[in-house]
Design a protein around this motif. Structure first.
Motif, PDB file in Angstrom:
ATOM      1  N   ARG A 328       6.655 -16.469   5.211  1.00  0.00           N
ATOM      2  CA  ARG A 328       6.210 -15.520   6.241  1.00  0.00           C
ATOM      3  C   ARG A 328       7.352 -15.196   7.213  1.00  0.00           C
ATOM      4  N   GLU A 329       8.068 -16.218   7.633  1.00  0.00           N
ATOM      5  CA  GLU A 329       9.165 -16.017   8.580  1.00  0.00           C
ATOM      6  C   GLU A 329      10.270 -15.140   7.988  1.00  0.00           C
ATOM      7  N   PHE A 330      10.520 -15.290   6.685  1.00  0.00           N
ATOM      8  CA  PHE A 330      11.553 -14.464   6.058  1.00  0.00           C
ATOM      9  C   PHE A 330      11.151 -12.994   6.064  1.00  0.00           C
ATOM     10  N   PHE A 331       9.911 -12.707   5.698  1.00  0.00           N
ATOM     11  CA  PHE A 331       9.452 -11.320   5.742  1.00  0.00           C
ATOM     12  C   PHE A 331       9.581 -10.759   7.154  1.00  0.00           C
ATOM     13  N   GLU A 332       9.181 -11.550   8.136  1.00  0.00           N
ATOM     14  CA  GLU A 332       9.270 -11.114   9.531  1.00  0.00           C
ATOM     15  C   GLU A 332      10.730 -10.925   9.943  1.00  0.00           C
ATOM     16  N   GLN A 333      11.609 -11.809   9.488  1.00  0.00           N
ATOM     17  CA  GLN A 333      13.034 -11.677   9.779  1.00  0.00           C
ATOM     18  C   GLN A 333      13.596 -10.361   9.247  1.00  0.00           C
ATOM     19  N   MET A 334      13.075  -9.920   8.100  1.00  0.00           N
ATOM     20  CA  MET A 334      13.498  -8.639   7.526  1.00  0.00           C
ATOM     21  C   MET A 334      12.842  -7.456   8.237  1.00  0.00           C
ATOM     22  N   GLY A 335      11.975  -7.738   9.197  1.00  0.00           N
ATOM     23  CA  GLY A 335      11.328  -6.661   9.934  1.00  0.00           C
ATOM     24  C   GLY A 335      10.085  -6.121   9.271  1.00  0.00           C
ATOM     25  N   LYS A 337       6.265  -6.772   8.749  1.00  0.00           N
ATOM     26  CA  LYS A 337       5.201  -7.554   9.369  1.00  0.00           C
ATOM     27  C   LYS A 337       4.233  -8.101   8.326  1.00  0.00           C
ATOM     28  N   THR A 338       3.530  -9.174   8.711  1.00  0.00           N
ATOM     29  CA  THR A 338       2.767  -9.934   7.724  1.00  0.00           C
ATOM     30  C   THR A 338       1.278 -10.045   8.019  1.00  0.00           C
ATOM     31  N   ARG A 339       0.787  -9.264   8.984  1.00  0.00           N
ATOM     32  CA  ARG A 339      -0.649  -9.298   9.269  1.00  0.00           C
ATOM     33  C   ARG A 339      -1.184  -7.882   9.465  1.00  0.00           C
ATOM     34  N   PHE A 340      -2.455  -7.679   9.117  1.00  0.00           N
ATOM     35  CA  PHE A 340      -3.068  -6.375   9.278  1.00  0.00           C
ATOM     36  C   PHE A 340      -2.993  -5.897  10.723  1.00  0.00           C
ATOM     37  N   ARG A 341      -3.169  -6.810  11.667  1.00  0.00           N
ATOM     38  CA  ARG A 341      -3.184  -6.405  13.070  1.00  0.00           C
ATOM     39  C   ARG A 341      -1.857  -5.792  13.510  1.00  0.00           C
ATOM     40  N   ASP A 342      -0.775  -6.140  12.803  1.00  0.00           N
ATOM     41  CA  ASP A 342       0.522  -5.543  13.128  1.00  0.00           C
ATOM     42  C   ASP A 342       0.547  -4.044  12.861  1.00  0.00           C
ATOM     43  N   TYR A 343      -0.384  -3.586  12.024  1.00  0.00           N
ATOM     44  CA  TYR A 343      -0.484  -2.165  11.693  1.00  0.00           C
ATOM     45  C   TYR A 343      -1.775  -1.541  12.243  1.00  0.00           C
ATOM     46  N   SER A 344      -2.382  -2.260  13.174  1.00  0.00           N
ATOM     47  CA  SER A 344      -3.631  -1.797  13.816  1.00  0.00           C
ATOM     48  C   SER A 344      -4.733  -1.552  12.792  1.00  0.00           C
ATOM     49  N   ILE A 345      -4.818  -2.431  11.818  1.00  0.00           N
ATOM     50  CA  ILE A 345      -5.848  -2.340  10.776  1.00  0.00           C
ATOM     51  C   ILE A 345      -6.865  -3.461  10.982  1.00  0.00           C
ATOM     52  N   ASP A 346      -8.150  -3.090  10.974  1.00  0.00           N
ATOM     53  CA  ASP A 346      -9.209  -4.089  11.078  1.00  0.00           C
ATOM     54  C   ASP A 346      -9.912  -4.222   9.728  1.00  0.00           C
ATOM     55  N   ASP A 347     -11.062  -4.879   9.736  1.00  0.00           N
ATOM     56  CA  ASP A 347     -11.752  -5.164   8.473  1.00  0.00           C
ATOM     57  C   ASP A 347     -12.783  -4.107   8.088  1.00  0.00           C
ATOM     58  N   SER A 348     -12.813  -2.991   8.799  1.00  0.00           N
ATOM     59  CA  SER A 348     -13.889  -2.014   8.598  1.00  0.00           C
ATOM     60  C   SER A 348     -13.871  -1.373   7.214  1.00  0.00           C
ATOM     61  N   GLN A 349     -12.711  -1.352   6.556  1.00  0.00           N
ATOM     62  CA  GLN A 349     -12.603  -0.725   5.241  1.00  0.00           C
ATOM     63  C   GLN A 349     -12.380  -1.733   4.121  1.00  0.00           C
ATOM     64  N   PHE A 350     -12.553  -2.992   4.404  1.00  0.00           N
ATOM     65  CA  PHE A 350     -12.306  -4.000   3.369  1.00  0.00           C
ATOM     66  C   PHE A 350     -13.252  -3.842   2.180  1.00  0.00           C
ATOM     67  N   SER A 351     -14.463  -3.415   2.435  1.00  0.00           N
ATOM     68  CA  SER A 351     -15.405  -3.228   1.319  1.00  0.00           C
ATOM     69  C   SER A 351     -14.921  -2.130   0.381  1.00  0.00           C
ATOM     70  N   VAL A 352     -14.263  -1.113   0.925  1.00  0.00           N
ATOM     71  CA  VAL A 352     -13.697  -0.042   0.095  1.00  0.00           C
ATOM     72  C   VAL A 352     -12.579  -0.608  -0.779  1.00  0.00           C
ATOM     73  N   ILE A 353     -11.734  -1.442  -0.169  1.00  0.00           N
ATOM     74  CA  ILE A 353     -10.655  -2.090  -0.919  1.00  0.00           C
ATOM     75  C   ILE A 353     -11.225  -2.897  -2.078  1.00  0.00           C
ATOM     76  N   LEU A 354     -12.249  -3.670  -1.798  1.00  0.00           N
ATOM     77  CA  LEU A 354     -12.848  -4.536  -2.819  1.00  0.00           C
ATOM     78  C   LEU A 354     -13.485  -3.720  -3.932  1.00  0.00           C
ATOM     79  N   ASP A 355     -14.136  -2.623  -3.580  1.00  0.00           N
ATOM     80  CA  ASP A 355     -14.753  -1.759  -4.597  1.00  0.00           C
ATOM     81  C   ASP A 355     -13.696  -1.097  -5.476  1.00  0.00           C
ATOM     82  N   LYS A 356     -12.636  -0.593  -4.850  1.00  0.00           N
ATOM     83  CA  LYS A 356     -11.573   0.068  -5.609  1.00  0.00           C
ATOM     84  C   LYS A 356     -10.859  -0.912  -6.537  1.00  0.00           C
ATOM     85  N   LEU A 357     -10.664  -2.122  -6.037  1.00  0.00           N
ATOM     86  CA  LEU A 357     -10.010  -3.134  -6.867  1.00  0.00           C
ATOM     87  C   LEU A 357     -10.853  -3.450  -8.089  1.00  0.00           C
ATOM     88  N   GLU A 358     -12.150  -3.540  -7.890  1.00  0.00           N
ATOM     89  CA  GLU A 358     -13.045  -3.793  -9.017  1.00  0.00           C
ATOM     90  C   GLU A 358     -13.016  -2.645 -10.009  1.00  0.00           C
TER      91      GLU A 358
END
Length: 384
Positions: A328-335, A337-358
């Motif tokens: 995780r630190e290496f990715f962050e060192q490269m600039g 980011k490693t969490r959804f919140r870093d991109y202002s993304i919440d869990d509201s669309q996770f069900s869409v992700i799961l459906d599309k993946l299926e």
């Protein structure tokens, strides 16, 4: 080690000033389509070198292939290929331009609906030869038979694979990467790192050469990646990163070993929905997936901690946690980011992700086929 059959037919033409040699490796009577992206190759002098090398050839250009190449744009190129009787494609740019060119080469000769190549994995029996002048080390597409294509109309991002689209040759001139924006340099390093990860971070099968090769790629990216951000015009740094990206996904690391690719499957859906860069999605998913799968991947994570991150302790649990944290630190060192919140993304669309993946992959992902819908959901929530 598992049984395998291996051949690597792509000719690598590596080093400064090598673009001029492409004329030696293209049939003299070829009608060439030169594919490009957004225009950076014309600003940094790469395209003028290609023009000089193709002075004695008949060629036309198709420009505008996107960073996530779209089916809609590529089908325009397919029509041009048919109209102009093109019989050789030269991709000049990064992995997206080359991925798009692989699809063009396949779709132009495909007997049926070209979308079936992606949506139904319809077999490809004939393609136009493809080669590349690579300017963005990241995807490894320059020496493999894989490509990833998006479709704006449906919001899909799908891949296909065929040995027939493995490039005939790849020019790899590290100086062409000097002018890359910092974000693209960082993304490329992370992308190559995770390609290596997908083939390494599984379970031991006593494949010592593959493990040591992979660990060498990891260590090179860890050493050289930050240097490229600090000094973009360091030839040796750029050369090592460029060759690392190629080695990360030209099948040398994958023969005879189990592979994962769950991070990529999830990441493609994140890019399609949120518009994140491919490497950004991988940096979000990988640490969370490692934590979720730390029991199943335990032996390789410990090996990774010891050989790559130089963990010298004797506590196995500490080694696992250390490897995940350092990644995780290496990715962050490269600039990247490693969490959804870093991109202002919440869990509201996770069900869409799961459906599309299926829809696209089904479940039971990973080397143990143990990542079901609930597991992927847990991985996504842990990455918030």
């Amino acid at each position: 080690m598992f049984n395998f059959t291996f051949q690597l037919p792509t000719l690598a033409i590596f080093g400064q000033g090598q673009i001029k040699k492409i004329s030696q490796h293209i049939p003299k009577n070829a009608r060439i389509l030169v594919t490009t992206g957004g225009g950076s190759v014309k600003k940094n002098g790469v395209f003028s070198q290609v023009e000089a090398a193709l002075a004695d050839f008949e060629w036309i250009e198709f420009s505008g292939i996107e960073p996530n190449p779209t089916y809609e744009t590529l089908m325009n190129a397919v029509e041009l290929v048919k109209k102009e009787n093109i019989d050789f494609i030269l991709a000049v740019g990064g992995g997206s331009v080359l991925d798009g060119s692989k699809f063009i080469a396949s779709a132009a000769l495909f007997n049926g609906a070209p979308w079936d190549i992606l949506a139904k994995h319809a077999p490809i029996t004939e393609t136009i030869p493809v080669a590349t002048v690579m300017t963005l080390p990241a995807t490894g597409s320059e020496m493999n038979g894989y490509a990833v294509i998006s479709r704006k109309e449906t919001g899909d991002k799908l891949s296909f694979a065929s040995e027939l689209v493995r490039p005939v040759f790849a020019v790899l001139d590290p100086t062409t990467t000097y002018s890359l924006p910092e974000r693209q340099t960082a993304n490329g390093v992370v992308d190559a790192f995770v390609h290596t990860f997908e083939q390494y971070m599984t379970y031991p099968v006593n494949a010592k050469i593959q493990d040591r090769f992979a660990e060498g790629v990891f260590q090179t990216l860890i050493e050289e990646g930050p240097k490229a951000l600090q000094n973009p015009a360091d030839y040796d740094v750029r050369a090592n990163i460029m060759w690392s990206a190629t080695m990360a996904l030209n099948n040398i690391l994958s023969v005879g070993v189990p592979q994962d690719w769950a991070s990529h499957a999830i990441g493609h859906e994140l890019t399609a929905l949120y518009g994140l860069d491919h490497a950004q999605t991988l940096a979000i998913v990988v640490p969370s997936l490692m934590m979720h799968q730390k029991i199943h991947k335990r032996a390789k994570i410990i090996q990774f901690a010891q050989r790559v991150w130089q963990f010298n302790g004797e506590n196995a649990d500490e080694a696992v946690d250390y490897a995940i944290q350092r990644t995780r630190e290496f990715f962050e060192q490269m600039g990247v980011k490693t969490r959804f919140r870093d991109y202002s993304i919440d869990d509201s669309q996770f069900s869409v992700i799961l459906d599309k993946l299926e829809q696209h992959q089904g479940y039971n992902l990973g080397e143990h086929k143990n990542l079901d819908r609930q597991a992927v959901k847990e991985i996504l929530y842990a990455a918030l």
